[in-house]
Write a protein that holds these residues in place. Sequence first.
Motif, PDB file in Angstrom:
ATOM      1  N   MET A   6       1.349  15.957   1.397  1.00 21.53           N
ATOM      2  CA  MET A   6       1.340  14.539   1.536  1.00 21.53           C
ATOM      3  C   MET A   6       0.281  14.297   2.514  1.00 21.53           C
ATOM      4  O   MET A   6       0.120  14.899   3.322  1.00 21.53           O
ATOM      5  CB  MET A   6       2.622  13.896   2.128  1.00 21.53           C
ATOM      6  N   LYS A   7      -0.594  13.479   2.000  1.00 21.85           N
ATOM      7  CA  LYS A   7      -2.118  13.091   2.645  1.00 21.85           C
ATOM      8  C   LYS A   7      -1.836  11.956   3.425  1.00 21.85           C
ATOM      9  O   LYS A   7      -1.452  10.994   3.161  1.00 21.85           O
ATOM     10  CB  LYS A   7      -3.362  12.968   1.662  1.00 21.85           C
ATOM     11  N   SER A   8      -2.541  11.874   4.703  1.00 18.18           N
ATOM     12  CA  SER A   8      -2.746  10.726   5.559  1.00 18.18           C
ATOM     13  C   SER A   8      -3.829  10.893   6.290  1.00 18.18           C
ATOM     14  O   SER A   8      -4.377  12.061   6.819  1.00 18.18           O
ATOM     15  CB  SER A   8      -1.553  10.597   6.612  1.00 18.18           C
ATOM     16  N   TRP A  28       7.471   7.240   5.116  1.00 20.13           N
ATOM     17  CA  TRP A  28       6.130   7.511   4.556  1.00 20.13           C
ATOM     18  C   TRP A  28       5.485   6.019   3.957  1.00 20.13           C
ATOM     19  O   TRP A  28       6.050   6.111   2.531  1.00 20.13           O
ATOM     20  CB  TRP A  28       6.035   8.518   3.855  1.00 20.13           C
ATOM     21  N   ASP A  29       4.978   5.214   4.445  1.00 22.13           N
ATOM     22  CA  ASP A  29       4.745   3.814   3.631  1.00 22.13           C
ATOM     23  C   ASP A  29       3.388   3.731   3.105  1.00 22.13           C
ATOM     24  O   ASP A  29       2.475   4.596   3.548  1.00 22.13           O
ATOM     25  CB  ASP A  29       5.273   2.717   4.565  1.00 22.13           C
ATOM     26  N   GLY A  72      13.624   8.150  -1.796  1.00 22.75           N
ATOM     27  CA  GLY A  72      12.970   6.972  -2.082  1.00 22.75           C
ATOM     28  C   GLY A  72      13.799   5.599  -1.794  1.00 22.75           C
ATOM     29  O   GLY A  72      15.046   5.550  -2.287  1.00 22.75           O
ATOM     30  N   TYR A  73      13.014   4.772  -1.151  1.00 21.94           N
ATOM     31  CA  TYR A  73      13.863   3.416  -1.045  1.00 21.94           C
ATOM     32  C   TYR A  73      12.728   2.408  -1.075  1.00 21.94           C
ATOM     33  O   TYR A  73      11.431   2.717  -0.739  1.00 21.94           O
ATOM     34  CB  TYR A  73      14.632   3.233   0.167  1.00 21.94           C
ATOM     35  N   PRO A  74      12.865   1.125  -1.214  1.00 22.92           N
ATOM     36  CA  PRO A  74      11.826  -0.083  -1.094  1.00 22.92           C
ATOM     37  C   PRO A  74      11.012  -0.020  -0.056  1.00 22.92           C
ATOM     38  O   PRO A  74      11.371   0.163   1.196  1.00 22.92           O
ATOM     39  CB  PRO A  74      12.529  -1.033  -1.398  1.00 22.92           C
ATOM     40  N   MET A  99       9.351   4.301  -0.465  1.00 23.77           N
ATOM     41  CA  MET A  99       8.595   5.310   0.545  1.00 23.77           C
ATOM     42  C   MET A  99       9.955   6.288   0.715  1.00 23.77           C
ATOM     43  O   MET A  99      11.250   6.023   0.114  1.00 23.77           O
ATOM     44  CB  MET A  99       8.500   4.565   1.501  1.00 23.77           C
ATOM     45  N   VAL A 100       9.757   7.416   1.163  1.00 26.20           N
ATOM     46  CA  VAL A 100      10.711   8.421   1.871  1.00 26.20           C
ATOM     47  C   VAL A 100      10.368   8.383   3.180  1.00 26.20           C
ATOM     48  O   VAL A 100       9.461   7.992   3.839  1.00 26.20           O
ATOM     49  CB  VAL A 100      10.469   9.625   1.057  1.00 26.20           C
TER      50      VAL A 100
END
Length: 157
Positions: A6-8, A28-29, A72-74, A99-100
């Motif tokens: 996962m990139k940021s 993680w949005d 995952g959730y909105p 996002m998670v």
Amino acid sequence: MNYWLMKSEPSAFSIDDLKTKPDQTEHWDGVRNYQARNMMRDQMKEGDRAFFYHSNCHVPGIVGLMEVVREGYPDHTAFDPSSKYFDEKSNPEQPRWYMVDVKYMRHTKRAIPLAELKAHAALENMPLVRKGNRLSIMPVSEAEWRYILSIENRPVR
């Protein structure tokens, strides 16, 4: 268990930022790519592991490990007009983005730069090192995961 990268951008959210969050956990949005969204929504499971990758910086590379602690959730930032991730076509009844939640596990023993990852033949099929793959979230095979962990103690090539 699945493995991910996962990139940021560290200027937006870094491994150190995650470490300082309450319970060392954060959502993680802001992912606004359908393929990456689908992975978070449909494939990421509680207990999965992920590499934290600093992107768009002087030396991009893997800097830490984290665990998926909520599936995952909105993504609520899509509904907030004051958010830089606002999407007027997304709403709570029909969310477009997901996002998670991730939890800090540890920093890698050293940053493992992209240039080094590209130099290892064992990683040649990894999406990260293939030309044209710019997704912010991508799967990592178990063999790639183990190989990357095995090189964190080695001196830079």
